[in-house]
Design a protein around this motif. Sequence first.
Motif, PDB file in Angstrom:
ATOM      1  N   ASP A  79       0.856  -1.197   0.000  1.00 35.10           N
ATOM      2  CA  ASP A  79       0.000   0.000   0.000  1.00 35.10           C
ATOM      3  C   ASP A  79       0.884   1.236   0.000  1.00 35.10           C
ATOM      4  OD1 ASP A  79      -2.163  -1.744   0.438  1.00 35.10           O
ATOM      5  OD2 ASP A  79      -2.056  -1.495   2.621  1.00 35.10           O
ATOM      6  N   ILE A  88       4.199  -3.353  10.999  1.00 31.07           N
ATOM      7  CA  ILE A  88       3.930  -2.925  12.384  1.00 31.07           C
ATOM      8  C   ILE A  88       2.785  -3.763  12.950  1.00 31.07           C
ATOM      9  CG2 ILE A  88       3.066  -1.031  13.813  1.00 31.07           C
ATOM     10  CD1 ILE A  88       4.542   0.872  11.896  1.00 31.07           C
ATOM     11  N   ARG A  89       1.760  -3.963  12.127  1.00 33.90           N
ATOM     12  CA  ARG A  89       0.622  -4.781  12.575  1.00 33.90           C
ATOM     13  C   ARG A  89       1.081  -6.202  12.882  1.00 33.90           C
ATOM     14  NH1 ARG A  89      -3.107  -7.319   8.915  1.00 33.90           N
ATOM     15  NH2 ARG A  89      -4.725  -8.362  10.111  1.00 33.90           N
ATOM     16  N   VAL A 244      -9.774  -5.910  20.838  1.00 33.14           N
ATOM     17  CA  VAL A 244     -11.208  -5.611  20.835  1.00 33.14           C
ATOM     18  C   VAL A 244     -11.752  -5.595  19.421  1.00 33.14           C
ATOM     19  CG1 VAL A 244     -10.954  -4.222  22.912  1.00 33.14           C
ATOM     20  CG2 VAL A 244     -10.971  -3.087  20.686  1.00 33.14           C
ATOM     21  N   ASN A 245     -13.048  -5.669  19.324  1.00 31.62           N
ATOM     22  CA  ASN A 245     -13.723  -5.566  18.041  1.00 31.62           C
ATOM     23  C   ASN A 245     -13.600  -4.125  17.523  1.00 31.62           C
ATOM     24  OD1 ASN A 245     -15.598  -5.439  15.954  1.00 31.62           O
ATOM     25  ND2 ASN A 245     -16.937  -6.952  16.936  1.00 31.62           N
ATOM     26  N   LEU A 279      -0.329   3.707  22.200  1.00 35.02           N
ATOM     27  CA  LEU A 279      -0.147   2.592  21.261  1.00 35.02           C
ATOM     28  C   LEU A 279      -1.131   2.682  20.103  1.00 35.02           C
ATOM     29  CD1 LEU A 279       0.503  -0.417  23.670  1.00 35.02           C
ATOM     30  CD2 LEU A 279       2.083   0.494  21.949  1.00 35.02           C
ATOM     31  N   ILE A 280      -2.376   2.988  20.422  1.00 30.02           N
ATOM     32  CA  ILE A 280      -3.389   3.024  19.361  1.00 30.02           C
ATOM     33  C   ILE A 280      -3.148   4.230  18.449  1.00 30.02           C
ATOM     34  CG2 ILE A 280      -5.861   3.123  18.861  1.00 30.02           C
ATOM     35  CD1 ILE A 280      -6.271   1.796  21.671  1.00 30.02           C
ATOM     36  N   GLY A 283       0.115   3.567  16.496  1.00 33.20           N
ATOM     37  CA  GLY A 283      -0.043   2.495  15.518  1.00 33.20           C
ATOM     38  C   GLY A 283      -0.880   2.932  14.325  1.00 33.20           C
ATOM     39  N   LYS A 288      -3.148   1.316   6.530  1.00 32.86           N
ATOM     40  CA  LYS A 288      -4.567   1.365   6.206  1.00 32.86           C
ATOM     41  C   LYS A 288      -5.248   0.056   6.589  1.00 32.86           C
ATOM     42  CE  LYS A 288      -6.253   0.933   1.944  1.00 32.86           C
ATOM     43  NZ  LYS A 288      -6.915  -0.361   1.642  1.00 32.86           N
ATOM     44  N   LEU A 331     -12.846  -3.754   6.958  1.00 37.55           N
ATOM     45  CA  LEU A 331     -13.026  -2.312   7.158  1.00 37.55           C
ATOM     46  C   LEU A 331     -12.186  -1.594   6.102  1.00 37.55           C
ATOM     47  CD1 LEU A 331     -12.680  -2.911  10.878  1.00 37.55           C
ATOM     48  CD2 LEU A 331     -14.564  -1.521  10.027  1.00 37.55           C
ATOM     49  N   TRP A 335      -6.185   6.394   7.925  1.00 38.09           N
ATOM     50  CA  TRP A 335      -6.360   7.359   9.002  1.00 38.09           C
ATOM     51  C   TRP A 335      -5.836   8.747   8.636  1.00 38.09           C
ATOM     52  CZ3 TRP A 335      -4.736   2.271  10.073  1.00 38.09           C
ATOM     53  CH2 TRP A 335      -5.654   1.494  10.804  1.00 38.09           C
ATOM     54  N   SER A 393     -13.216   1.970  17.498  1.00 39.33           N
ATOM     55  CA  SER A 393     -12.210   1.893  18.567  1.00 39.33           C
ATOM     56  C   SER A 393     -11.262   3.094  18.534  1.00 39.33           C
ATOM     57  CB  SER A 393     -11.434   0.582  18.462  1.00 39.33           C
ATOM     58  OG  SER A 393     -10.925   0.411  17.148  1.00 39.33           O
ATOM     59  N   TRP A 425       5.658   0.961  23.129  1.00 36.20           N
ATOM     60  CA  TRP A 425       5.962  -0.004  22.059  1.00 36.20           C
ATOM     61  C   TRP A 425       7.102  -0.926  22.489  1.00 36.20           C
ATOM     62  CZ3 TRP A 425       4.104  -1.871  17.588  1.00 36.20           C
ATOM     63  CH2 TRP A 425       4.992  -2.515  16.710  1.00 36.20           C
TER      64      TRP A 425
HETATM   65 FE1  HEB Z   1      -4.647  -1.572  14.535  1.00 34.66          FE
HETATM   66  C1  HEB Z   1      -4.630  -1.951  11.126  1.00 34.66           C
HETATM   67  C2  HEB Z   1      -7.896  -2.607  14.646  1.00 34.66           C
HETATM   68  C3  HEB Z   1      -4.623  -1.308  17.967  1.00 34.66           C
HETATM   69  C4  HEB Z   1      -1.241  -0.891  14.463  1.00 34.66           C
HETATM   70  N1  HEB Z   1      -5.977  -2.168  13.149  1.00 34.66           N
HETATM   71  C5  HEB Z   1      -5.761  -2.319  11.827  1.00 34.66           C
HETATM   72  C6  HEB Z   1      -6.918  -2.840  11.219  1.00 34.66           C
HETATM   73  C7  HEB Z   1      -7.853  -2.998  12.189  1.00 34.66           C
HETATM   74  C8  HEB Z   1      -7.263  -2.577  13.401  1.00 34.66           C
HETATM   75  C9  HEB Z   1      -9.263  -3.508  12.030  1.00 34.66           C
HETATM   76  C10 HEB Z   1      -7.065  -3.156   9.747  1.00 34.66           C
HETATM   77  C11 HEB Z   1      -6.470  -4.495   9.353  1.00 34.66           C
HETATM   78  C12 HEB Z   1      -6.640  -4.617   7.869  1.00 34.66           C
HETATM   79  O1  HEB Z   1      -5.610  -4.641   7.159  1.00 34.66           O
HETATM   80  O2  HEB Z   1      -7.790  -4.603   7.363  1.00 34.66           O
HETATM   81  N2  HEB Z   1      -6.007  -1.892  16.013  1.00 34.66           N
HETATM   82  C13 HEB Z   1      -7.292  -2.272  15.843  1.00 34.66           C
HETATM   83  C14 HEB Z   1      -7.945  -2.282  17.108  1.00 34.66           C
HETATM   84  C15 HEB Z   1      -7.032  -1.917  18.037  1.00 34.66           C
HETATM   85  C16 HEB Z   1      -5.801  -1.671  17.340  1.00 34.66           C
HETATM   86  C17 HEB Z   1      -9.384  -2.628  17.346  1.00 34.66           C
HETATM   87  C18 HEB Z   1      -7.233  -1.778  19.533  1.00 34.66           C
HETATM   88  C19 HEB Z   1      -8.072  -0.633  19.857  1.00 34.66           C
HETATM   89  N3  HEB Z   1      -3.190  -1.214  15.936  1.00 34.66           N
HETATM   90  C20 HEB Z   1      -3.389  -1.183  17.278  1.00 34.66           C
HETATM   91  C21 HEB Z   1      -2.144  -0.968  17.944  1.00 34.66           C
HETATM   92  C22 HEB Z   1      -1.184  -0.869  16.980  1.00 34.66           C
HETATM   93  C23 HEB Z   1      -1.875  -1.013  15.720  1.00 34.66           C
HETATM   94  C24 HEB Z   1      -1.958  -0.899  19.442  1.00 34.66           C
HETATM   95  C25 HEB Z   1       0.262  -0.676  17.072  1.00 34.66           C
HETATM   96  C26 HEB Z   1       0.908  -0.075  18.052  1.00 34.66           C
HETATM   97  N4  HEB Z   1      -3.196  -1.451  13.058  1.00 34.66           N
HETATM   98  C27 HEB Z   1      -1.906  -1.034  13.225  1.00 34.66           C
HETATM   99  C28 HEB Z   1      -1.295  -0.786  11.955  1.00 34.66           C
HETATM  100  C29 HEB Z   1      -2.278  -1.093  11.002  1.00 34.66           C
HETATM  101  C30 HEB Z   1      -3.449  -1.512  11.723  1.00 34.66           C
HETATM  102  C31 HEB Z   1       0.104  -0.299  11.724  1.00 34.66           C
HETATM  103  C32 HEB Z   1      -2.164  -0.928   9.454  1.00 34.66           C
HETATM  104  C33 HEB Z   1      -1.855  -2.249   8.816  1.00 34.66           C
HETATM  105  C34 HEB Z   1      -1.559  -2.061   7.354  1.00 34.66           C
HETATM  106  O3  HEB Z   1      -1.240  -0.954   6.894  1.00 34.66           O
HETATM  107  O4  HEB Z   1      -1.617  -3.065   6.603  1.00 34.66           O
END
Ligand code: HEB
Length: 748
Positions: A79, A88-89, A244-245, A279-280, A283, A288, A331, A335, A393, A425
Amino acid sequence: MAASECPVKKANIGGGGTRNRDWWPNDLRLNILRQHTGVTNPQNKEFEYAAAFKTLDYDAIKKDLAALMTDSQDWWPADHGHYGGLFIRMAWHSAGTYRVTDGRGGGGEGQQRFAPLNSWPDNVSLDKARRLLWPIKQKYGNKISWADLYLLTGNVALESMGCPTFGFAGGRADTYEADESVYWGGETTWLGNDVRYDNGREGPGGGGSGTIDGDEGPKKGHSDIHSRNLEAPLGAAHMGLIYVNPEGPDGIPDPVASARDIRTTFGRMAMNDEETAALIVGGHTFGKTHGAAPSDNVGPEPNAAPLHQQGLGWSNKHGSGKGPDTITSGLEVIWTSEPNKWTNKYLEYLYKYEWELTKSPAGANQWVAKTDDEIVPDAFDKNKKHKPRMLTSDLALRFDPVYEKITRRWLEHPDELHDTFTRAWFKLLHRDMGPRSRWLGPEVPKDVLLWEDPLPAVDHPLINETDITELKKEILATNVDPTNFIRAAWAAASTFRGGDKRGGANGARIRLEPQIKWRVNNASELKPVLSALENVQQKFNSSAPGGKKVSLADLIVLGGVAALEKASGLPVPFTPGRTDASQEQTDIQSFEHLEPVVDGFRNYGVGNNRVRTEAFIVDRAHQLTLSAPQLTTLVGGLRTLNANWDGSSYGVFTKQPGKLSTDFFVNLLDMSTEWTPTDGAEEFFEGKDRKSGQKKWTATRTDLIFGHHPELRAVAEVYASADAEEKFKKDFIAAWDKVMNLDRFDVK
Ligand code: HEB
């Protein structure tokens, strides 16, 4: 499931057919005590990962990883021309399964390669991320484990997008089979959460902490998203999710309720509100989400996918099945306008715009900015722009009053966000590594962090053989019953948990809060033992600089050694070098998670209608990295040593309590004794002579399991035999020594 759906039960070859676990699903599962053995590990016996890692060309691999970030492959295009977000994920999902409640999960074993994690619904597309790394793994071979590589790659991703990190430590050796020890929940459907909320209840202290289970038994929870409780030790709101959802609790797009789930689940990972928000925010500054079309286009997960897909799963028949047609979470959100760059734009947009509920092309709940600003570049089409979008979230960070206060501050002070994010982190990635002596490589940070359970360095010469002999004499000359030295040493050392390598005797934290107050440690018995040892220490320690010294932690273990030598008549090994941590170096709340609710080694506590008492000792033996024979040896020995937590005589099947002998096994297997329960729950038992009816012994479930379970009984028979005395004593001493040194990564 119809029989025709399960070919394995019908397979008329080795391993096929209906198995013990099908016949007796509630049978005690000892399999977790024989994982990751030499049989499954393809490395040579002499292979030591730490030594191999030290030969890694660290700069070269980081350069290769940085180059990979923008080396887009046709089979899985990047992407916006950058794999950073995906990696990172991958790292976050690898480390993010950790929970402080039982110390299990986390990125320490490279488990994302194995089921169930390789196939969790939350890990969609990470099969591609791991495969993108293969050429680099192949090039550096054994010098870097998959476990380290996943996390290092996440770090390099951050750095390559302009986010300097707090550091990195290697040292996570790979495992080569699925880890069966982690309780991921009792649901039988992916993304189900009926069991975890039905059984959920707050642990002592509430607010996201919790114990495996208490002795009151589970309370009936309820599924109201504003008040429900998540069952301990779990750290995720659904089976198969990391936390979490994203659409909101149970898919309901309610940001405030989402914050509640976030707080609980991130709290279980030992993150406070600031760390969680950072963290959220940090991240989701990058990358995307992917939901180009409905998820019924997506094929089976890796573990269920056809053979010819070679470990890849989720093949997608929408369009090209990749790039702009990718379906991951379902989804469709980007961001910020610069998803490959560390900026403060996530927070800027979060507060600049009002948000309107909408649906992704796959039909999932998500939010779009109420604006005409089309400022977000498409991931593949240079001529396309989008409005900013967020997940439910994400909005939690604005609409929860506590998160709001924190994130509004960072809106004005991006430097503070960077500091909190990079520290959180680092904690996320290293929380389960154990003491600093295991941290390897040139990027280990100098700052000492409270969550690493720091220990002071040894600043004096260690005691030698002569000192040890002398100190043992001094210890036994105190007026303390030697059994109490054994109890204290066991209480200190057996807090260790292999999951996150916390606890153990080093640090002498048994004398500090909270351990000194734990019921299982029986303070009124323990305190006099500790003061007797402190007296020995004061007498021994020289006040001259560079003079002789011994730590209390060493003396606690040496006390056990001295008492065990006396009780066994055999020498017991001792390795000095422990130091004493201070109360300031001990995070009380974090150590509370190490408190046993049931500890069969000391005949403490009983189970409940979900976890029977004997299952707790297997859980604990797993934390102590013991095999089934070692578990058996230790329980039999501790009983004849009279080491129950409260001095009770349950399981003490001997006429000479305090002496190490095979009496526990001999008497347990003696056919002249007949056992009957003395309570309705069948927790306690009485053993009577079959002929005279005279009462001989009392026992708990933990004691009698060694006569009931066929494998444990098979080991017990070895130790009950006429020729076993010497072998038993040696095995017991070896297992004891192992437990005393589980946390000594400084000498291994
Ligand atoms: Fe995140 C992406 C959810 C936390 C980092 N996440 C993401 C997605 C979702 C989410 C649904 C989309 C997957 C696909 O590819 O479709 N997260 C979430 C939740 C939570 C979170 C519910 C709890 C509130 N994250 C987080 C943290 C971190 C993160 C703590 C680190 C530090 N994510 C992330 C990234 C991304 C995401 C970097 C983008 C991936 C790509 O671009 O492929």
